[in-house]
Design an enzyme around this catalytic site. Structure first.
Site, PDB file in Angstrom:
ATOM      1  CG  ASP A   1      -1.841   1.161   1.354  1.00 30.38           C
ATOM      2  OD1 ASP A   1      -1.350   2.307   1.350  1.00 30.38           O
ATOM      3  OD2 ASP A   1      -3.055   0.974   1.497  1.00 30.38           O
TER       4      ASP A   1
ATOM      5  N   GLY B   1      -9.412  -4.886   0.415  1.00 26.88           N
ATOM      6  CA  GLY B   1      -9.788  -6.096   1.144  1.00 26.88           C
ATOM      7  C   GLY B   1     -11.291  -6.266   1.246  1.00 26.88           C
TER       8      GLY B   1
ATOM      9  CG  LEU C   1      -4.316   2.670  -1.705  1.00 28.63           C
ATOM     10  CD1 LEU C   1      -3.051   2.767  -2.541  1.00 28.63           C
ATOM     11  CD2 LEU C   1      -5.519   3.231  -2.472  1.00 28.63           C
ATOM     12  CG  ASP C   2      -2.794  -2.958   2.184  1.00 30.51           C
ATOM     13  OD1 ASP C   2      -2.798  -3.695   1.182  1.00 30.51           O
ATOM     14  OD2 ASP C   2      -1.760  -2.705   2.826  1.00 30.51           O
ATOM     15  CG  HIS C   3      -7.581  -1.441   6.061  1.00 31.42           C
ATOM     16  ND1 HIS C   3      -7.945  -2.324   7.052  1.00 31.42           N
ATOM     17  CD2 HIS C   3      -6.344  -0.990   6.413  1.00 31.42           C
ATOM     18  CE1 HIS C   3      -6.989  -2.404   7.957  1.00 31.42           C
ATOM     19  NE2 HIS C   3      -6.005  -1.593   7.585  1.00 31.42           N
TER      20      HIS C   3
END
Length: 457
Positions: free
Chosen positions: A316, A348, A343-345
């Site tokens: 990220d 996900g 971006l990660d969360h």
């Protein structure tokens, strides 16, 4: 249309870019997909209402910061994971894992000792940002030069990413449908669990993939995370994203039979490694579908599995730097970052939503399915303003106009919980995925990494 209520809280995930609106949309997409699948499997006449609270979302999007293990705060970034000045700008490195740290030092000709940080600083100051980026990647490390949005748009990888949908979906074959059985709606049932009975093989690491599988576990799926025994994992990262799951280790060569037995009974396989890295083990989407017809494969990558960077590793923080986010949140003179690893969360939750929708489609129409998401494509959506091209079936959450005004967000407060576990006493963030009658917490806390047997319960 299902009722979706957005509880708007000023002060949540504030940034120059609409990160709060992105977070709402991603969580809303997941909650809506869960509510619709739950209504379908329970035979409900109406889809349960969905509620997306900025407070819950803001807390969950920095769950790794709220985690406490026996009162100890986690370590999130290692000393060599940061911005560095170069001869002509900035570069950001990622060296949280020991093997990435070793490759970074080797690429720069720096010795592994107590003076490593100072030596890296000096080595990078003598190189251009692009030169450093290429040298470190050539050595198997991770470093990305700071780019403006315009520079990324002109980059061949940026153009390739822009031409792809936010969520890529593909039907792989004509495998027979596997209808999901009805789920229990008796008064004694603890909650409406849309993914009850679904078996998920979790071959992911770091944040985005584990957030997706952590969410599927919340919704009732049996999730077994599988890691290579010799690939190190960060204990705090595992603790944060391990809720609801079991964890085992398998060598995909030496323990091949055990893995194939797991695959033979899996409904979903989620992968989060560098594109192509698992293909040599027969874990491409097509190869998985051939051995387990009707499977849903969910693939996550940093840059997308295409273009000149299709085979590169990424995280990220690095995607923010390459795509222009860091320049917008700060400047080219002093780069910044989003208020969360959004971006990660966000990716996900979108990945979990895509899996839930693919399960419903497979049970109706048959066919093995694959869904693909990339952090860089989520970044493009954020840079475009979030207003259009968002998650399927979710009304535009890019404006506060459609929400219910709540109290300002002044901290995690009621969105944290505590539990005992095999890792110690944990304080953790609750999931922001909420719909009427749905679960509010995981059925089990995380256990020690790799401590479970490689079998389904």
């Amino acid at each position: 249309m299902t009722d979706i209520t957005y509880v708007v809280r000023k002060g949540a995930l504030e940034g120059r870019l609409p990160v709060r609106e992105l977070a709402r949309s991603c969580v809303g997409a997941c909650a809506l997909a869960a509510a619709e699948l739950g209504a379908r499997r329970a035979g409900l006449a109406k889809v349960p209402g969905v509620r997306v609270d900025d407070g819950a979302v803001a807390t969950a999007f920095v769950s790794e910061r709220h985690l406490l293990v026996d009162g100890r705060a986690p370590v999130t970034f290692a000393p060599l994971s940061r911005f560095w000045r170069t001869a002509d700008g900035w570069v950001r490195t990622h060296a949280n894992y020991p093997h990435h740290r070793a490759r970074l030092l080797a690429a720069l000709g720096v010795r592994e000792d107590e003076r490593a940080v100072t030596a890296v600083e000096a080595a990078l100051a003598e190189r251009s940002a692009l030169e450093a980026e290429e040298a470190v990647y050539a050595a198997g490390g991770l470093a990305v030069a700071l780019r403006t949005p315009e520079e990324w748009a002109a980059h061949e990888q940026g153009a390739a990413v822009a031409g792809r949908p936010l969520v890529e979906r593909e039907r792989l074959d004509s495998a027979r449908a596997r209808a999901l059985p009805p789920i229990d709606t008796a008064p004694s049932a603890p909650a409406l669990l849309p993914a009850a009975g679904v078996r998920v093989l979790d071959l992911t690491r770091v944040i985005a993939g584990p957030v997706a599988t952590r969410t599927l576990a919340l919704l009732g799926a049996e999730v077994l995370r599988v890691d290579a025994p010799r690939l190190p994992e960060l204990p705090d990262q595992h603790a944060d994203t391990g809720f609801g799951k079991r964890s085992t280790t398998l060598d995909l060569v030496a323990d091949r039979r055990a893995f194939e037995e797991l695959l033979a009974a899996a409904d979903v396989v989620v992968t989060g490694y560098r594109p192509g890295a698992l293909d040599r083990f027969g874990l491409s989407a097509q190869a998985l579908a051939e051995r387990r017809p009707g499977v849903v494969v969910a693939q996550l990558s940093a840059w997308g599995g295409y273009g000149p960077w299709g085979g590169r590793r990424g995280f990220d923080s690095l995607v923010q730097v390459a795509t222009g986010i860091a320049a917008v949140e700060g400047s080219v003179e002093e780069p910044g970052a989003l208020p969360a690893q959004a971006l990660d969360h966000g990716t996900g939750y979108l990945l979990a939503a895509a899996v839930l929708r693919a399960l419903a489609e497979q049970s109706d129409e048959g066919g093995s399915r694959v869904v693909r998401l990339a952090l860089a494509r989520t970044a493009r959506w954020l840079m475009d303003g979030v207003g259009t091209g968002g998650p399927e079936g979710v009304p535009d959450a890019g404006s506060d106009a459609g929400g219910v005004e709540g109290a300002p967000y002044d901290g995690p407060g009621s969105w944290l919980a505590e539990t005992d576990s095999g890792l110690g006493r944990l304080r953790y963030a609750l999931s922001p995925v909420f719909f009427e009658g749905g679960p509010v917490d995981w059925a089990r806390p995380p256990g020690p990494w790799g401590a479970d047997a490689p079998r389904w319960s």
